[in-house]
Structures are given as C-alpha cells and as structure tokens.
Design an enzyme around this catalytic site. Sequence first.
Site, PDB file in Angstrom:
ATOM      1  N   ARG A 158      34.849  35.199  11.109  1.00  6.93           N
ATOM      2  CA  ARG A 158      34.299  34.085  11.828  1.00  6.93           C
ATOM      3  C   ARG A 158      34.348  34.448  13.313  1.00  6.93           C
ATOM      4  NH1 ARG A 158      33.803  29.890   8.059  1.00  6.93           N
ATOM      5  NH2 ARG A 158      32.445  28.881   9.475  1.00  6.93           N
ATOM      6  N   ARG A 185      33.197  28.829  17.185  1.00  2.00           N
ATOM      7  CA  ARG A 185      33.458  27.668  17.976  1.00  2.00           C
ATOM      8  C   ARG A 185      34.525  28.246  19.037  1.00  2.00           C
ATOM      9  NH1 ARG A 185      34.120  23.101  13.925  1.00  2.00           N
ATOM     10  NH2 ARG A 185      34.618  24.767  12.982  1.00  2.00           N
ATOM     11  N   ARG A 213      25.951  25.551  21.584  1.00  2.00           N
ATOM     12  CA  ARG A 213      25.798  24.624  20.945  1.00  2.00           C
ATOM     13  C   ARG A 213      25.887  23.106  21.544  1.00  2.00           C
ATOM     14  NH1 ARG A 213      26.109  22.139  17.350  1.00  2.00           N
ATOM     15  NH2 ARG A 213      27.832  21.900  16.029  1.00  2.00           N
ATOM     16  N   ASP A 250      25.202  31.591   7.579  1.00  2.31           N
ATOM     17  CA  ASP A 250      26.125  30.926   6.710  1.00  2.31           C
ATOM     18  C   ASP A 250      26.157  31.293   5.025  1.00  2.31           C
ATOM     19  OD1 ASP A 250      28.193  28.582   7.108  1.00  2.31           O
ATOM     20  OD2 ASP A 250      27.309  28.069   5.401  1.00  2.31           O
ATOM     21  N   TYR A 287      30.271  24.140  -3.691  1.00  2.00           N
ATOM     22  CA  TYR A 287      29.735  23.192  -2.759  1.00  2.00           C
ATOM     23  C   TYR A 287      28.583  22.589  -3.423  1.00  2.00           C
ATOM     24  CZ  TYR A 287      32.397  25.007   1.068  1.00  2.00           C
ATOM     25  OH  TYR A 287      33.233  25.271   2.009  1.00  2.00           O
TER      26      TYR A 287
HETATM   27  O1  CP3 Z   1      31.198  35.086  12.734  1.00  2.00           O
HETATM   28  C1  CP3 Z   1      31.203  35.035  11.600  1.00  2.00           C
HETATM   29  O2  CP3 Z   1      31.751  35.277  10.566  1.00  2.00           O
HETATM   30  C2  CP3 Z   1      29.627  34.752  10.828  1.00  2.00           C
HETATM   31  C3  CP3 Z   1      29.190  33.595  10.684  1.00  2.00           C
HETATM   32  C4  CP3 Z   1      29.835  32.774   9.518  1.00  2.00           C
HETATM   33  C5  CP3 Z   1      29.614  31.463   9.576  1.00  2.00           C
HETATM   34  N1  CP3 Z   1      30.024  30.932   8.219  1.00  2.00           N
HETATM   35  C6  CP3 Z   1      29.069  30.483  10.784  1.00  2.00           C
HETATM   36  C7  CP3 Z   1      29.529  29.365  10.728  1.00  2.00           C
HETATM   37  C8  CP3 Z   1      30.182  33.328   8.235  1.00  2.00           C
HETATM   38  C9  CP3 Z   1      30.535  34.607   7.544  1.00  2.00           C
HETATM   39  C10 CP3 Z   1      30.662  32.010   7.298  1.00  2.00           C
HETATM   40  C11 CP3 Z   1      30.752  31.884   6.128  1.00  2.00           C
HETATM   41  C12 CP3 Z   1      31.131  30.773   5.575  1.00  2.00           C
HETATM   42  N2  CP3 Z   1      30.634  29.351   5.751  1.00  2.00           N
HETATM   43  C13 CP3 Z   1      32.252  30.512   4.598  1.00  2.00           C
HETATM   44  C14 CP3 Z   1      32.981  31.768   3.915  1.00  2.00           C
HETATM   45  C15 CP3 Z   1      34.174  31.822   4.848  1.00  2.00           C
HETATM   46  C16 CP3 Z   1      35.402  31.063   5.188  1.00  2.00           C
HETATM   47  O3  CP3 Z   1      35.488  30.428   6.085  1.00  2.00           O
HETATM   48  O4  CP3 Z   1      36.076  30.931   3.817  1.00  2.00           O
HETATM   49  C17 CP3 Z   1      32.276  29.412   4.260  1.00  2.00           C
HETATM   50  C18 CP3 Z   1      33.289  28.593   3.230  1.00  2.00           C
HETATM   51  C19 CP3 Z   1      31.157  28.449   4.839  1.00  2.00           C
HETATM   52  C20 CP3 Z   1      30.961  27.023   4.694  1.00  2.00           C
HETATM   53  C21 CP3 Z   1      31.153  26.352   6.210  1.00  2.00           C
HETATM   54  N3  CP3 Z   1      29.942  26.584   6.888  1.00  2.00           N
HETATM   55  C22 CP3 Z   1      31.996  25.669   6.594  1.00  2.00           C
HETATM   56  C23 CP3 Z   1      33.461  25.078   5.812  1.00  2.00           C
HETATM   57  C24 CP3 Z   1      31.562  25.171   7.968  1.00  2.00           C
HETATM   58  C25 CP3 Z   1      32.336  24.337   8.891  1.00  2.00           C
HETATM   59  C26 CP3 Z   1      33.555  24.729   9.675  1.00  2.00           C
HETATM   60  C27 CP3 Z   1      33.878  26.147   9.926  1.00  2.00           C
HETATM   61  O5  CP3 Z   1      33.511  26.552  11.196  1.00  2.00           O
HETATM   62  O6  CP3 Z   1      34.738  26.445   9.044  1.00  2.00           O
HETATM   63  C28 CP3 Z   1      30.412  25.865   8.335  1.00  2.00           C
HETATM   64  C29 CP3 Z   1      29.473  25.850   9.694  1.00  2.00           C
HETATM   65  C30 CP3 Z   1      29.640  27.012  10.418  1.00  2.00           C
HETATM   66  N4  CP3 Z   1      29.296  28.357   9.814  1.00  2.00           N
HETATM   67  C31 CP3 Z   1      29.885  27.045  11.582  1.00  2.00           C
HETATM   68  C32 CP3 Z   1      29.762  28.449  11.805  1.00  2.00           C
HETATM   69  C33 CP3 Z   1      29.713  29.163  13.261  1.00  2.00           C
HETATM   70  C34 CP3 Z   1      30.364  25.992  12.684  1.00  2.00           C
HETATM   71  C35 CP3 Z   1      29.305  25.433  12.959  1.00  2.00           C
HETATM   72  C36 CP3 Z   1      29.199  24.636  14.245  1.00  2.00           C
HETATM   73  O7  CP3 Z   1      28.906  25.143  15.278  1.00  2.00           O
HETATM   74  O8  CP3 Z   1      29.629  23.511  14.231  1.00  2.00           O
END
Ligand code: CP3
Length: 339
Positions: A23, A27, A36, A72, A147
Amino acid sequence: MKKILLETIYRKKTSRRPLWIMRQAGRYLPEYRTLRKTHSFKDLSRSPDFATEVTLLPIKRFNLDAAIIFADIMSPVPSLGIDFDFDPGPVITNPISDNKDVDKLIETGSEEIAPEVMKAIAQTRSELSNEIALLGFCGAPWTLSAYLVEGKGNKDFPKLRSFLASEPEVMERLLEKITLHMISYLKSQVEAGVDAVQIFDSWAGLLSLDSWQRHIKPHLEFLLSEIGKTNVPRILFLQNAPHLISSYAALPSEVLAIDWRVNLSEIKNLYGKNRAIQGNLDPAILVAGPEVTRQETRKILKSVDPVGHIMNLGHGIMPSTPLESVDALIDEIHNEENR
Ligand code: CP3
C-alpha cells in the site's frame, strides 16, 4: 540493469535486500492526500493518467525496488456487473445471496476487464526506470468473494462463513467464476507489462484448515497454476492465517508473503528453501517512529538470511505513518552491510 527484486525472487545473491511497501501509494503520502482533496479514490483509480501518477509518487519520494500499480482488489469487479462504493473500504450495493445472483455475474472477454489498469501499467512501465520492478496484483478468489457476500469488511465475516456453511454449492460457483475472472485479469496485466504479480489473500485466515482445504484451496491452486504458465513470478500473500501457512506453502508460487504475526526466520527455514519469502515488519512499528523502526528492522535483518528475502511490511502501511519512519526503514536496508 538487473532488477534486484527479480534476482531475489530467483534466489540469486544481490548487493542488498530488495524493499517495497504494501500500500505504498496511499494516504500516508502528503502528495496523495492533496490529490484526494479534489478527486475521489474511484476517479483516481479509474483514470490511467492519475493511476500512473499515483503509482509513481512513492518511487519519486523514496528509494524503493518495486512499484505496485495503483488500483484496488475491486478494480476488476465492475466488469462482473457488480456495483459498489468505497467508505473507506469496499461497500457492495447488492451483495451476492443466492444462485440467481451468481448467474447474473457477467462473463466478459479479457479486454473488458479494467482496461484502465492495463493502460496505467503500460504507461507506468515506460516511465519507470529499468531497475525497478512493476508489480501487478489481484485479490484472491476467497478475499474478493468475502466482500461480495458479506457486502463490506466486517470483523470475522459472520455472514460469509454462514453462507459457506448453508450454501456451499452457490459459494463453489461464485469462487469458480471469480477465479476465471482473476485469471483473465492477471494475464492481461502480464501482457501489459508487469514484472511480477501479487495475489492478496487478506482474509485467508477466516476458515478452519479443513474447510479451507475443501472449499478454497482448489480454486487458488488453479489460479496460481494458470498464472504460472505466463512465467511471471507469483507472490502469494496471506494475512492472519498462521494455521494455514504450511498449506499455502504447498501451493505453486515463487514467493510466499506473510504478515507480522509469525517469525519470519522460522518461516524461511521451513518453506524458503526453493522459493523467496516476503515480509514482515509490523506496520504499527512505523507509526511508533523512526527509532523503533530502525531497531525492529535490524532484528529482522539479523535473524533472516538475505538470499531469497524481500523486505516488506507484514500488511499495508498505515495512513498515520510518519515519513521519517519510511526513510529510516529504507536507510537500514540500504546500509545493512555497513552496520
Ligand atoms: O499502493 C498500493 O499498494 C497499490 C494500491 C492498492 C490499493 N488497494 C489502493 C487503495 C492495493 C494493492 C490495494 C489492495 C487492497 N484493497 C486489499 C488487499 C491488501 C490489504 O490491505 O489487505 C484490500 C483488502 C483492499 C480493499 C480496500 N480498498 C480497503 C479495505 C480500503 C480502505 C481502507 C484502506 O486504505 O485500507 C480500500 C480503499 C483503498 N484502496 C485506498 C487505496 C489507496 C484508500 C482510498 C482513499 O484514498 O480513501
């Protein structure tokens, strides 16, 4: 120029351990938070230009050995005909509840699955320097199904677990469809130019070993073996599933990535003879500041053999992480030989 991430995946000796951060494009980065303010996460991830820009943000600021494409695990889900939003995690408008819902899932050609991600991959690869690897990814069939059935992230996913118990055939059909969709999605990412792919099984640990082996393993195994045919290395990440590690380790993947709860050197000794291991600093350590980050990173470096070790966190970096802690982690990795 060689990519030390790929060299390490194939267990070659390198000048130092490769490092990337799960990640890393998110943020905790001020540049990301600024973007954002004017754009939603959906807008950013659905635009190839923004996705390219955000993928490169951590690479411009830090000396990392891989970029992971900004998308995502939900990015390939709209092409299944499923509607959802982020708040902040995925929230599904109409969760899957029966066979009819599974029938309705659209089976599309691969060119219709998240074309914006493929464009972003091609653009990013052309802008990224040659020694940095570009990673593609997808959610594991189980984690995505979690999900789609539960409707959102939820502690222990009670609805999902009951659904599997009461409707195993519906779940089987759902997993089958998601698996085929993910195979097409990952193969397109490989064609678009990624150097390796990570499969995120964030909710791996929800089931008993017996239930996981019966219901989940065959699908994940099929996905991994299909992706193996591309010859692009596979990183399999499981989160919070200590009781399943030996079973995951028996699946075909070049890298086993694990969370912070388990002892990495033990895992490497047990399962890292013919594959690489990735992990596993607790992301909460970085929130505690640069000094603690240094100490805890050194503990990992001291105990874990560098050949076949990709340094990373044990789960995604937290939004409250100070940038100084990321600098401290990188400094420890880059100067390991001199300490
Ligand atoms: O930087 C990276 O790793 C690349 C981008 C990436 C995102 N999501 C961007 C994102 C990756 C690899 C993911 C994977 C992801 N998404 C997973 C697997 C990894 C893990 O953390 O277990 C899961 C379970 C998700 C589902 C998801 N998407 C969640 C739980 C959330 C909310 C909160 C958070 O950041 O964990 C998201 C939204 C999301 N995906 C954001 C980002 C940058 C935040 C969005 C925002 O700007 O508010």
